[in-house]
Design an enzyme around this catalytic site. Sequence first.
Site, PDB file in Angstrom:
ATOM      1  N   ARG A  62      97.309 -56.675  35.256  1.00 19.53           N
ATOM      2  CA  ARG A  62      96.084 -57.372  35.624  1.00 19.53           C
ATOM      3  C   ARG A  62      95.786 -57.336  37.117  1.00 19.53           C
ATOM      4  NH1 ARG A  62      97.519 -59.365  30.943  1.00 19.53           N
ATOM      5  NH2 ARG A  62      99.553 -59.133  31.884  1.00 19.53           N
ATOM      6  N   THR A  63      96.800 -57.624  37.930  1.00 14.02           N
ATOM      7  CA  THR A  63      96.515 -57.709  39.363  1.00 14.02           C
ATOM      8  C   THR A  63      96.068 -56.348  39.872  1.00 14.02           C
ATOM      9  OG1 THR A  63      98.183 -59.423  39.505  1.00 14.02           O
ATOM     10  CG2 THR A  63      97.431 -58.503  41.577  1.00 14.02           C
ATOM     11  N   LYS A  91     112.299 -39.169  49.613  1.00 12.24           N
ATOM     12  CA  LYS A  91     112.926 -38.236  50.568  1.00 12.24           C
ATOM     13  C   LYS A  91     113.604 -38.989  51.697  1.00 12.24           C
ATOM     14  CE  LYS A  91     109.066 -34.975  50.071  1.00 12.24           C
ATOM     15  NZ  LYS A  91     107.958 -34.425  50.864  1.00 12.24           N
ATOM     16  N   ARG A 112     101.844 -54.938  46.328  1.00 14.58           N
ATOM     17  CA  ARG A 112     102.759 -55.792  45.571  1.00 14.58           C
ATOM     18  C   ARG A 112     104.153 -55.229  45.785  1.00 14.58           C
ATOM     19  NH1 ARG A 112     102.438 -57.902  39.452  1.00 14.58           N
ATOM     20  NH2 ARG A 112     101.065 -59.340  40.528  1.00 14.58           N
ATOM     21  N   HIS A 145     102.006 -65.513  45.716  1.00  9.57           N
ATOM     22  CA  HIS A 145     100.986 -64.703  45.033  1.00  9.57           C
ATOM     23  C   HIS A 145      99.635 -65.342  45.358  1.00  9.57           C
ATOM     24  CE1 HIS A 145      99.198 -61.977  42.337  1.00  9.57           C
ATOM     25  NE2 HIS A 145      99.942 -62.144  41.254  1.00  9.57           N
TER      26      HIS A 145
HETATM   27  C1  NCD Z   1     102.339 -62.883  37.562  1.00 18.33           C
HETATM   28  C2  NCD Z   1     103.171 -62.249  38.659  1.00 18.33           C
HETATM   29  O1  NCD Z   1     103.213 -61.019  38.748  1.00 18.33           O
HETATM   30  O2  NCD Z   1     103.729 -63.018  39.409  1.00 18.33           O
HETATM   31  N1  NCD Z   1     101.492 -61.976  36.920  1.00 18.33           N
HETATM   32  C3  NCD Z   1     100.253 -61.779  37.458  1.00 18.33           C
HETATM   33  O3  NCD Z   1     100.106 -61.341  38.575  1.00 18.33           O
HETATM   34  N2  NCD Z   1      99.198 -62.155  36.710  1.00 18.33           N
HETATM   35  C4  NCD Z   1     103.123 -63.730  36.616  1.00 18.33           C
HETATM   36  C5  NCD Z   1     104.248 -63.107  35.868  1.00 18.33           C
HETATM   37  O4  NCD Z   1     104.554 -61.929  36.012  1.00 18.33           O
HETATM   38  O5  NCD Z   1     104.839 -63.839  35.076  1.00 18.33           O
END
Ligand code: NCD
Length: 334
Positions: A62-63, A91, A112, A145
């Site tokens: 999703r993100t 590398k 991320r 997050h």
């Molecule tokens: C979350 C995360 O990655 O922290 N997911 C997300 O970004 N919607 C929650 C999770 O992974 O449980």
Amino acid sequence: MGHPNLYHCLNVHQFDRSFVEENCALADKVRDIAKSKTGAEYLASLLNHKRAMLYFVQPSTRTFLSFYSSCQVLGIKCAEVRDTKTSSEIKGESEEDTIRTFSSYVDLIIMRHPKENFADKIAASLDSTGRRVPIINAGSGKDQHPTQALLDIYTLQRSFRHRGGIDGKKIAMVGDLRRGRTCRSLSLLLSMFDDVKLYFVAPREFQMTNDILKLLNASETKYEITDDLNKVIPEVDAVYVTRLQDEWDTTEGGALNYDVSRYSINSVNLRMLKPDAVILHPLPRREEIALEVDADPRAVYWRQVRNGMWSRVALITQIFGCSKNINDYYINNY
Ligand code: NCD
């Protein structure tokens, strides 16, 4: 005009209530504007001179997709690295050099990463070079997050729109709170609202950590710590459910489990929830929300997914200083 303090988006400490509320208001406007072809074309012209890199070296559905889509809404062209095996890191190139390379090609880096504070470190290191680009933290280790917290607030705000907003509401967070970065970030954003009460519902080993509790104490946010979900359910206006974050077991040196059924929403305990309460989940879910709950009007986690895209469009316009264009367009056309 962008928010005066926001260039990088690294953690929720950078936000204040007016920023968060402005982000929600902007998200509402962009989703309205995007409904018509001319509106969508207008949005897609706003930042079509920009390019973004999505550097996602931790799993994401999703993100990743919502940022990708948000960029598309604004006309930003995207490139992506989703696995260090496909970049020169294999590398032996350092992550810092890899990201510095991205900054030579793009105007925005959305990242991320499994390490806490990594986005902050990269932002500081890019700031010291001649090629500074905004960094958005799309999830950093177990820590933060921030953009999920923005979309969660947006979802709560929409859910409580006709009930006086988020102020005064009681919100339970359930599950692996110790390792769930979404609950950590959301707790801090909720502490900016008036008279909110939080309930942290988890087994002791998975409870909210002291660093967050200290900040809540400092802001005089009320909270209760418990392991009894069924006691809390009838009292709250929102339940924010999360999964067991067991991908961290290997780095923590072994599996630590709990009985997920005690921290789950199902058709039985759903009956105890107030008729106008809402159920959120950052997703992905496992068994902590039974499938039959999806049909209940109080389940808003699929709406939360869609809200995420608009909330991120709003954030990117704030970073690039074009939120005023959206506000003006809205005033002139709606
Ligand atoms: C979350 C995360 O990655 O922290 N997911 C997300 O970004 N919607 C929650 C999770 O992974 O449980």
